[in-house]
Write a protein that holds these residues in place. Structure first.
Motif, mmCIF file in Angstrom:
data_model
loop_
_atom_site.group_PDB
_atom_site.id
_atom_site.type_symbol
_atom_site.label_atom_id
_atom_site.label_comp_id
_atom_site.label_asym_id
_atom_site.label_seq_id
_atom_site.Cartn_x
_atom_site.Cartn_y
_atom_site.Cartn_z
ATOM 1 N N HIS A 141 0.800 -1.226 0.000
ATOM 2 C CA HIS A 141 0.000 0.000 0.000
ATOM 3 C C HIS A 141 0.835 1.280 0.000
ATOM 4 N N SER A 142 2.153 1.165 0.115
ATOM 5 C CA SER A 142 2.984 2.361 0.114
ATOM 6 C C SER A 142 3.193 2.834 -1.325
ATOM 7 N N ASP A 143 3.967 3.920 -1.496
ATOM 8 C CA ASP A 143 4.204 4.457 -2.835
ATOM 9 C C ASP A 143 5.427 3.828 -3.507
ATOM 10 N N VAL A 144 5.970 2.771 -2.904
ATOM 11 C CA VAL A 144 7.063 2.053 -3.564
ATOM 12 C C VAL A 144 6.516 1.476 -4.867
ATOM 13 N N PRO A 145 7.149 1.775 -5.999
ATOM 14 C CA PRO A 145 6.513 1.494 -7.285
ATOM 15 C C PRO A 145 6.530 0.037 -7.741
ATOM 16 N N ASN A 146 7.470 -0.771 -7.263
ATOM 17 C CA ASN A 146 7.627 -2.077 -7.903
ATOM 18 C C ASN A 146 7.942 -3.216 -6.934
ATOM 19 N N PRO A 147 7.219 -3.352 -5.810
ATOM 20 C CA PRO A 147 7.529 -4.438 -4.878
ATOM 21 C C PRO A 147 6.961 -5.779 -5.338
ATOM 22 N N ILE A 148 7.600 -6.850 -4.892
ATOM 23 C CA ILE A 148 7.091 -8.195 -5.121
ATOM 24 C C ILE A 148 7.589 -9.082 -3.992
ATOM 25 N N SER A 149 6.839 -10.125 -3.675
ATOM 26 C CA SER A 149 7.229 -11.029 -2.599
ATOM 27 C C SER A 149 7.566 -12.405 -3.162
ATOM 28 N N LEU A 150 8.267 -13.194 -2.358
ATOM 29 C CA LEU A 150 8.631 -14.545 -2.765
ATOM 30 C C LEU A 150 7.383 -15.407 -2.949
ATOM 31 N N CYS A 151 6.378 -15.168 -2.136
ATOM 32 C CA CYS A 151 5.104 -15.878 -2.272
ATOM 33 C C CYS A 151 4.453 -15.587 -3.621
ATOM 34 N N GLN A 152 4.493 -14.336 -4.046
ATOM 35 C CA GLN A 152 3.913 -13.975 -5.339
ATOM 36 C C GLN A 152 4.680 -14.615 -6.495
ATOM 37 N N ILE A 153 5.980 -14.757 -6.327
ATOM 38 C CA ILE A 153 6.813 -15.343 -7.376
ATOM 39 C C ILE A 153 6.588 -16.854 -7.478
ATOM 40 N N THR A 154 6.560 -17.529 -6.326
ATOM 41 C CA THR A 154 6.477 -18.990 -6.316
ATOM 42 C C THR A 154 5.043 -19.511 -6.323
ATOM 43 N N GLY A 155 4.088 -18.651 -5.948
ATOM 44 C CA GLY A 155 2.707 -19.076 -5.891
ATOM 45 C C GLY A 155 2.321 -19.820 -4.633
ATOM 46 N N LYS A 156 3.196 -19.770 -3.615
ATOM 47 C CA LYS A 156 2.889 -20.441 -2.350
ATOM 48 C C LYS A 156 3.628 -19.761 -1.210
ATOM 49 N N GLU A 157 3.117 -19.940 0.002
ATOM 50 C CA GLU A 157 3.766 -19.354 1.173
ATOM 51 C C GLU A 157 5.111 -20.035 1.424
ATOM 52 N N VAL A 158 6.035 -19.257 1.945
ATOM 53 C CA VAL A 158 7.399 -19.729 2.178
ATOM 54 C C VAL A 158 7.690 -19.674 3.675
ATOM 55 N N SER A 159 8.365 -20.669 4.197
ATOM 56 C CA SER A 159 8.751 -20.687 5.600
ATOM 57 C C SER A 159 9.819 -19.627 5.850
ATOM 58 N N ARG A 160 9.492 -18.623 6.644
ATOM 59 C CA ARG A 160 10.458 -17.568 6.965
ATOM 60 C C ARG A 160 11.612 -18.137 7.781
ATOM 61 N N LYS A 161 11.316 -19.098 8.637
ATOM 62 C CA LYS A 161 12.355 -19.723 9.466
ATOM 63 C C LYS A 161 13.394 -20.423 8.597
ATOM 64 N N ASP A 162 12.937 -21.204 7.639
ATOM 65 C CA ASP A 162 13.869 -21.915 6.759
ATOM 66 C C ASP A 162 14.655 -20.941 5.892
ATOM 67 N N LEU A 163 13.978 -19.904 5.409
ATOM 68 C CA LEU A 163 14.641 -18.911 4.566
ATOM 69 C C LEU A 163 15.755 -18.216 5.340
ATOM 70 N N LEU A 164 15.470 -17.806 6.571
ATOM 71 C CA LEU A 164 16.483 -17.134 7.379
ATOM 72 C C LEU A 164 17.660 -18.066 7.659
ATOM 73 N N LYS A 165 17.379 -19.314 7.945
ATOM 74 C CA LYS A 165 18.449 -20.285 8.216
ATOM 75 C C LYS A 165 19.389 -20.402 7.024
#
Length: 252
Positions: A141-165
């Protein structure tokens, strides 16, 4: 392997500020602070980082590099970006490193890093990487023009714990390259995956827009370009802007 301490917080103003006031234990070579939410998370300059609580990775890493002269400080930025990209590559293809240290997927930004260093006797004594990665957030919702998330890229939720590890392990490996003096290898890895690293692209400086290609990013962080006339141009951060790293209706 580097002795690493991980501190988990529900909420904090800024993980970077937390680490700047932190006193490491004896023998502690890397400290990681991760928070579910930052009330004062920052990007470069006066920028802020939008993050829905509990959805993304907001963390800072404190390292104590050995022997890096101030003139070569940007090697730390390169090493951090390499670590992030290498991990994200295990989830999808198409990631690049946009100078100075953002991570992009195609023309959209998934990660940004704010780096703060402490200098002693013309060398980098401490380095704090303040990192934000959009992981499972699907609306921005901010004015950042081009954000994207890993979930949007892969089409599924990602474990933040595993990613950080995975990221911590990758940082340990690239920081070892720094301590071993593998500066040439660090620079080569950075340049081979650089956003807009090939061909001519649109840029803008204080004199207006122009087309140029990237020659290199120097160890001090300066971006070196050559324009269509063959003129070499050198810029520090905030002196130059990428104009064609965006979708049709937005510019960064």
């Amino acid at each position: 392997m580097m002795k690493t301490k991980i501190i988990k917080l529900k909420e904090t103003g800024s993980t970077n500020l937390y680490l700047k006031n932190y006193q490491p234990e004896e023998g502690e070579s890397m400290t990681v602070v991760v928070a579910d939410y930052q009330s004062a998370g920052r990007g470069q300059g006066t920028n802020t980082w939008e993050s829905e609580p509990g959805k993304n990775l907001l963390f800072s890493i404190l390292v104590h590099p050995v022997g890096i002269p101030i003139a070569h400080h940007f090697l730390l930025s390169m090493a951090g970006a390499i670590a992030l990209k290498q991990v994200l590559d295990t989830y999808a293809m198409g990631f690049t490193m946009k100078w100075p240290n953002d991570i992009y997927w195609k023309n959209k930004k998934i990660s940004g890093t704010l780096i703060e260093t402490t200098i002693s006797q013309q060398h980098v004594r401490n380095c704090v990487f303040g990192i934000g990665i959009d992981v499972n957030q699907t609306e921005f919702h901010s004015d950042v023009p081009n954000p994207i998330s890993l979930c949007q890229i892969t089409g599924k939720e990602v474990s933040r714990k595993d990613l950080l590890k995975k990221i911590i392990k990758a940082f340990q490996e690239t920081m070892k390259m720094i301590s071993d003096g593998d500066y040439t290898d660090i620079a080569a890895l950075y340049h081979q995956s650089l956003y807009h690293g090939k061909g001519y692209h649109q840029f803008e400086d204080k004199n207006g827009s122009f087309e140029a290609g990237i020659v290199e990013v120097e160890d001090n962080g300066h971006l070196v370009l050559h324009d269509r006339k063959g003129v070499i141009r050198e810029y520090s951060f905030k002196e130059i802007k990428f104009l064609d790293d965006c979708t049709q209706d937005s510019k960064n």
